[in-house]
Every structure is written in C-alpha cells, then in structure tokens.
Design an enzyme around this catalytic site. Sequence first.
Site, mmCIF file in Angstrom:
data_model
loop_
_atom_site.group_PDB
_atom_site.id
_atom_site.type_symbol
_atom_site.label_atom_id
_atom_site.label_comp_id
_atom_site.label_asym_id
_atom_site.label_seq_id
_atom_site.Cartn_x
_atom_site.Cartn_y
_atom_site.Cartn_z
ATOM 1 N N ASP A 1 0.903 -1.380 0.007
ATOM 2 C CA ASP A 1 -0.024 0.111 -0.098
ATOM 3 C C ASP A 1 0.836 1.543 -0.020
ATOM 4 O O ASP A 1 1.891 1.412 0.997
ATOM 5 C CB ASP A 1 -0.846 0.104 1.321
ATOM 6 C CG ASP A 1 -1.934 0.963 1.122
ATOM 7 O OD1 ASP A 1 -1.943 1.847 0.389
ATOM 8 O OD2 ASP A 1 -2.737 0.790 2.093
ATOM 9 N N GLY B 1 -5.252 3.462 -7.640
ATOM 10 C CA GLY B 1 -5.435 3.716 -9.223
ATOM 11 C C GLY B 1 -4.454 4.852 -9.672
ATOM 12 O O GLY B 1 -4.422 5.300 -11.053
ATOM 13 N N ASP C 1 -10.399 4.124 -0.994
ATOM 14 C CA ASP C 1 -11.113 3.117 0.104
ATOM 15 C C ASP C 1 -12.626 3.042 -0.244
ATOM 16 O O ASP C 1 -13.442 4.039 -0.368
ATOM 17 C CB ASP C 1 -10.709 3.203 1.550
ATOM 18 C CG ASP C 1 -9.387 3.025 1.581
ATOM 19 O OD1 ASP C 1 -8.442 3.053 0.691
ATOM 20 O OD2 ASP C 1 -8.690 3.146 2.854
HETATM 21 C C1 GLA Z 1 -5.420 2.280 3.286
HETATM 22 C C2 GLA Z 1 -5.952 1.028 2.270
HETATM 23 C C3 GLA Z 1 -6.866 0.337 3.090
HETATM 24 C C4 GLA Z 1 -6.378 -0.157 4.378
HETATM 25 C C5 GLA Z 1 -5.762 0.894 5.210
HETATM 26 C C6 GLA Z 1 -4.760 0.353 6.092
HETATM 27 O O1 GLA Z 1 -6.351 3.243 3.292
HETATM 28 O O2 GLA Z 1 -6.388 1.772 1.015
HETATM 29 O O3 GLA Z 1 -7.543 -0.797 2.294
HETATM 30 O O4 GLA Z 1 -5.318 -1.307 3.909
HETATM 31 O O5 GLA Z 1 -4.732 1.525 4.263
HETATM 32 O O6 GLA Z 1 -4.480 1.360 6.975
#
Ligand code: GLA
Length: 644
Positions: free
Chosen positions: A376, A435, A456
């Site tokens: 991430d 994205g 998210d």
């Molecule tokens: C981001 C990701 C989420 C999750 C959080 C965890 O927001 O997009 O899916 O993994 O981090 O902190």
Amino acid sequence: MLDLTSATQGHGTPQKNKSVDGKIMTIAGTTFDRGFGTHAESSLLILLNGKANSFSAQVGIDDEITGHEPAAEFILVADGKKIWSSGVMHLGDKAKPCEASLKGVQKLELVVADGGNGNYYDHANWANAQFKATGVSTFATINPIPGIPYILTPKTSLLPKINSASVFGVRPGSPFQFMVAATGERPMKFSASGLPAGLKLDPSTGLIKGYVKEKGTFPVILNAVNAKGKAKKTMRIVCGDQIALTPPMGWNSWNCFADQVSADKVKRAANAMISSGLVNHGWTYINIDDFWQNNKDAKDPSIRGELRDQAGNIVPNSRFKDMKGLADDVHAMGLKIGLYSSPGPWTCGSCTGSYGYEKLDADTYGKWGFDYLKYDWCSYGHVINGMPNHDPYKIGALSYKGGNDLATAIKPFQLMGDALKVQPRDIVFSLCQYGMSDVWKWGNSVGGTSWRTTNDITDTWTSVKNIALQQDQAAAWAKPGNWNDPDMLVVGTVGWGNPHPSKLRPDEQYLHFSLWCLFSAPLLIGCDMEKLDDFTMNLLTNDEVIAINQDPLGKQATCVQTIGDIRIYVKQLEDGSHAVGFTNFGQEKMVLNYSDFKKLGLKGNLKVRDLWRQKDLVSINIEKDKLPLSIPAHGILLYKFAAK
Ligand code: GLA
C-alpha cells in the site's frame, strides 16, 4: 423536526442541529443552532403530499474541516426534478440562502452531491432548514430503498458438488496447495486423476499438496463421493509464470477489525471460514491488513515497541508473537494466508513500512510462509526523493505525491515485485495505490497480480456506486493473473473497529456482490466471519454467482448499454455464454420489456437463467422475443444467456 434517520450519506450519521462531527454548525465563521448536518453524498427524501408551501435554509460546508479541500453541491429535487442548486461550494464560502416554492410537490429530496473532487471531507450543513406549511406540524421521511433482507440463493443440497474454479496456476517448484471446494453431506471422499507428478490429494479433505517441477498444462478430473451420490469436475493445473488465474477469494481484516486486529482474531477468522462452510465455496485467503507491525505513535502498548531488530528484520507487534506459527496453522486448515505492508517508511496506519528493507521483508514473508502481500503506497510520497533529512518519525502516513508521475509510481512496486519473484513460494502481489498513473496499464509489468483502482470503499451506497462507475476504464487490462481491484466487500458486520451491520440495503448488497463478480474482482470478505447472518451467507455462497467471478476466461464486464438509470453490464464467459447484470442505479423500481439483445452482443436462440435464484427463466430468440425485467431500485438482475 424531521426524522433524519432515513437519510443516507457518505460518512458518519445524520445529525440534528449539529455538524456531521456533532459540533455546533459553523459556516464561514457564522454559527447556527438549528438544521441538518450531513456528509456528501447525502440524500434525505421527505413526503410532503402537496402540503408544504415552501422550503428555506442556509447551506454551506462546515468549518470543522481543516487542511483539506472539501467541495459539495446542495440540490433540491422535487418529484424527480431539480428545482434549486447552490452550485459547487467550498470551505470558507459564506452560507448561501436556499429558497424554493413547493406548491403541489409530493416528494422533496435534499441532496448533497460531491463537488467534483470526490466526497472526502465534504461536511455539509442544511442550516436553519425549515418548511412553511399549513395544517401540518411535520413530514414523514423515507429511505426509498427497501430495508428487509430477502434470500435468493437456494439451500445447498446434500449431494456432492464440486465448486472450485476450473483452472489453477502454480510456478514450477513452488509449494502447491489447492483445496477441492465441495458442498454436500460429510463424510465425503475425494479422488483425482491426471494430477501431475509431485502432487498428492488427501482423500478425506480434498486438499492437494506437493510440488510441480515441469511447466505445462495438466487436465485433471476431480471426484467427490458421499452417501448420497457422486460428483465430477474437470479442471486444469497450469504450471507456469502466472498465479491467481482466477481472482483471489478470501477475507481481509481491515473492514471489520482495522487497528484492532490480532493473531487470535485471525485464527478465529480462519476457523469461521471453515466452520461456516465458506471454504466449500472456494473462499481461501485469510489476509492480515495493517497493524500486525508496531506503530510509531501508539498509545496502546500492544502495538508499541521496536520496529526492527538490529539485523533490520521487521518485528511484529505483541499481538502477533509467532507469524510463522500462525501461517503454519492457517495452512494446516487448508487455507492460505496474507499480510500487508507499504513501500513507504510507514503504512497508512503509521505502522512500520518496508522502505529501505524491501528485499529483507520479502525474504521474511517467504520464510514465514505467506501467500499474499497487499502493498500500500501510503507514506511513499514523502520519500520519492529518498528519506528527507529530518526525523522519519515526523513523516506522515499518507502522501499521494509522485503517484501521478509514471516512473515514480512504478518504482517501489517494481522493487517489491522483483523481491517477491525470487521467493521459493507463490505470493500474490496486490498493489494498493488507489489507481494512480493508471496502474492497470503497468501493474503486470512489476509482477502485480491485482491492483486497487480507486480509493477506499465504505459501506455506503455512494461509495459502492462511485467505485462501480469507475471500473470500465480499466476493464481491458483484466486477464488471468491480472485483476482490477475495486476494494473489499462491505457486506455483513463491518465497521473498521466499530462493528455494525453493513449500511447497504439488501438490494444494494446484491448489486455490490454481483458487480464485483462481473468485474472479475478479487473477492475479499470484509466482515466479521464469526457473525455471519443468513442473508450474508446467502450472498457469499451462491456458486453460480461465484462462478461468474471465477470464470477461467478472466474477462471483466463493462457497461454496454444505459437506459436512464439502468446500466447493463456484460461479461463474456469461457463456454461462449454471457453473464449479464441489469443494474438499476435509480431510486425507483424499473419495469421494462427488454429487446436490445444485439447491443449486448447476444446471438440466436438462448436460454436465460437467473443466477441468484439458480433457475432457468425462459428461452428466447433474440430477433423476435422480449424479456420482461423488473429491476429493484439500487438493485440488479444477474442473468446468464447460454446457447440452447
Ligand atoms: C489504506 C488502504 C486500506 C487499508 C488501510 C490500512 O487506506 O487503502 O485498504 O489497507 O490503508 O491502514
């Protein structure tokens, strides 16, 4: 005062006389002690029955947001027609007076739309909102989308039925693990013919393990027998460079537990995946999201501690004492296990990221025996030019900086992708960077298996709708081993540490799950699997619907026709048939006699099957027949059209 509980909104709960965060409503420094505090995208439907004369309010963005750029538009919709709009408003704009005559209006909808830059931080106030009416003291409000759950998936039969995907990929020499997913009365005896050398099937569990040395495609016949009967399924094992030849199916801790995750909760989730029977429908991965590491500014001692040891090895927090042991336990149950990190120094939750330790971390995941990494972006934007010359503890958790520059966007994922490739096991590489730089165009080149296409998800209609509407642009890049990821499922008990039943209405959940199947999306259950209710089980265990997601051709549906609020999605399937989702994004049920089959790419005489009900409906000749459709508001009909 109106009952506001039927309002739907993008975040938080509707507030009476307060801002969405429960503070005194304040617009550009002016306070208001009355009104409706909400968050875009928001909708409140009020039944006036012609009894109101006018509506007035002072609208604007609440001052409680700092450091962000909220933008929203306030709109009045009377009997389906827009009668007033504020135009896009920003933080700091003075409250705008809203005035509208309502003579004869039956239904009024107060809408707050996002101002064009996503609905983040759009705290919106309908301050001093009031109706002028004669002879009535208040009006009823409604959520137009029915709220009573109804079950469509037929009960599974006692006869054996094999539900696993019909293709499975493995790299030469990697540990092989594949569970034959089957429903039916236990005990059940499994067998297989055509297994490549090096693989063995456990007849009592259906778990196939071992190693395949040679590249190649191996057709296999799986058999399952119980006291009631027998079942057979052909599949192919493909030993080559690509894994996840169908979208990964499993569970992820984030949408339910967020920062409260622990090894105990993960083990319980694995147990629940087995005991609920989900495993018999192909659900496999148990993925730990953020917060298995220590956290840089934790007050909670269970996640506070050394980030890495002297050799640089990552140190899990005290809730995860034995990562290898946990992985072994999950594997022993026939399931697979995943974890999470960031290319930045910190994850989005400010836990230890992999920046500067990418190779070491990949080796560690390999040694522990992990099968899936979600990687991430988070704080990587702060270090695109190396670690700045100040205290890394002062670096924030999230920066999109550099994400829209292609070379910078690719770099950290290439580094981790290369480090995962040399591991002596197969690790699904799930890119998460929302994205940026059209990740779907290059995700495969860095060894990615899937990539998030958007920000998210939350358990709101707005969120599901907006994410769904953004998927078509990436569809052409979906293929076996490469999946667009519209984020995890928000069905069942979700809540990011504050558990509650998904706020999506039943039809919205049918639409959500069906579309994610049509999109060939990774299916990651986001709910607490120890709290599965009948409705949620019905959503997650319909094998004909799941088969659309797991179809080996690996195409992603796109919207090929819109008729008002109706959007029709078509997915080509390996056997030449088509899955069609007739979705309704509007607030009213849509009834029509459909005949545009050619627009959907359909030909000849076809059998139409309702996949949720697992029932053949009719046979049609697409040249002359019409198909009656009744599509629930915010709902879907998911049909399969196959040659007769
Ligand atoms: C981001 C990701 C989420 C999750 C959080 C965890 O927001 O997009 O899916 O993994 O981090 O902190």
